[in-house]
Design a protein around this motif. Structure first.
Motif, short mmCIF file in Angstrom:
data_model
loop_
_atom_site.label_atom_id
_atom_site.label_comp_id
_atom_site.label_asym_id
_atom_site.label_seq_id
_atom_site.Cartn_x
_atom_site.Cartn_y
_atom_site.Cartn_z
N ASP A 43 -59.11 -0.28 -47.26
CA ASP A 43 -58.32 0.93 -47.47
C ASP A 43 -58.85 1.62 -48.72
N ASP B 261 -57.80 4.23 -50.35
CA ASP B 261 -56.79 4.67 -51.31
C ASP B 261 -56.27 3.53 -52.18
N ALA B 262 -56.44 2.30 -51.73
CA ALA B 262 -55.88 1.16 -52.45
C ALA B 262 -56.53 0.95 -53.81
N ARG C 75 -54.62 -4.67 -48.57
CA ARG C 75 -55.15 -3.33 -48.28
C ARG C 75 -56.61 -3.23 -48.68
N SER D 213 -57.42 2.94 -56.05
CA SER D 213 -56.86 3.78 -57.11
C SER D 213 -55.56 3.22 -57.68
N LYS D 214 -54.94 2.28 -56.98
CA LYS D 214 -53.67 1.70 -57.43
C LYS D 214 -53.86 0.39 -58.21
N VAL D 215 -55.11 -0.07 -58.33
CA VAL D 215 -55.40 -1.30 -59.07
C VAL D 215 -55.38 -0.99 -60.56
N ARG D 216 -54.74 -1.87 -61.35
CA ARG D 216 -54.68 -1.68 -62.80
C ARG D 216 -55.75 -2.57 -63.45
N LEU E 97 -53.11 -6.64 -59.47
CA LEU E 97 -52.77 -6.03 -58.19
C LEU E 97 -51.74 -6.89 -57.47
N SER E 98 -50.97 -6.27 -56.61
CA SER E 98 -49.97 -6.99 -55.83
C SER E 98 -50.64 -7.63 -54.61
N LEU F 165 -51.39 -5.02 -52.02
CA LEU F 165 -52.54 -4.22 -52.41
C LEU F 165 -53.84 -4.98 -52.16
#
Length: 190
Positions: free
Chosen positions: A78, A80-81, A73, A83-86, A66-67, A70
């Protein structure tokens, strides 16, 4: 020196949050590596459900990428955050550890009471909570004031109704162009 201190802190938090131990126990002995550029860290789940900072050379059963933005967040809760984690490797392990770390609570008032006493710890805790609440409210007020300034006095931000009007006008124009193209196609066909 830093790793033993961090391991001690993590185990203290797990001890304060007994629910976390039951979630982590099935994964004892496994390691998760977190990649938050430019840093990375590995956590190993101990046999008792505790956590320890693992060495850099340890094998990771799962990896979480993750960045930094992110990560902030996620700390801000958050929804929605996540779902952006790999996640790579054992996804169940990574999701469980991420859930534990995200929901773990530090009872700092209890820890302060051991040093300052119950009454002083309670007063310090109340002061910190009130200060944080006031700081948050001041930041919200400042953001609202800045947004109003940039919308009214020095327009840099479009008002919502202006954006909605623009989008509606674009939709009408698109529909008109499509109708015109159809008419032109009919005329050419004759």
């Amino acid at each position: 020196m830093f790793k033993p201190l961090l391991t001690r802190l993590l185990n203290h938090l797990v001890t304060q949050n007994q629910w976390a131990r039951s979630h982590l126990l099935p994964f004892s002995g496994k390691t998760v590596r977190f990649y938050i550029p430019p840093a990375q860290a590995s956590l190993t789940i101990l046999e008792d459900g505790g956590l320890a900072v693992a060495g850099e050379t340890s094998h990771a059963d799962a990896s979480i990428h993750l960045s930094a933005s992110l990560a902030l967040r996620l700390l801000a809760k958050d929804s929605d955050a996540m779902s952006k984690v790999r996640i790579e490797g054992d996804t169940e392990l990574a999701k469980t550890l991420a859930k534990v770390l995200q929901n773990i609570q530090w009872d700092y008032e209890e820890d302060l009471s051991k040093v300052l006493g119950d009454i002083s710890a309670n007063k310090a805790s109340t002061l910190v909570k009130d200060t944080a609440k006031e700081a948050k409210q001041q930041m919200v007020n400042f953001a609202e004031m800045a947004a109003e300034y940039w919308q009214e006095e020095n327009p840099l931000i479009a008002k919502k109704r202006h954006v909605e009007d623009f989008v509606q006008q674009v939709d009408v124009l698109r529909d008109d162009v499509e109708r015109l193209e159809k008419r032109m196609a009919k005329i050419r066909a004759k």
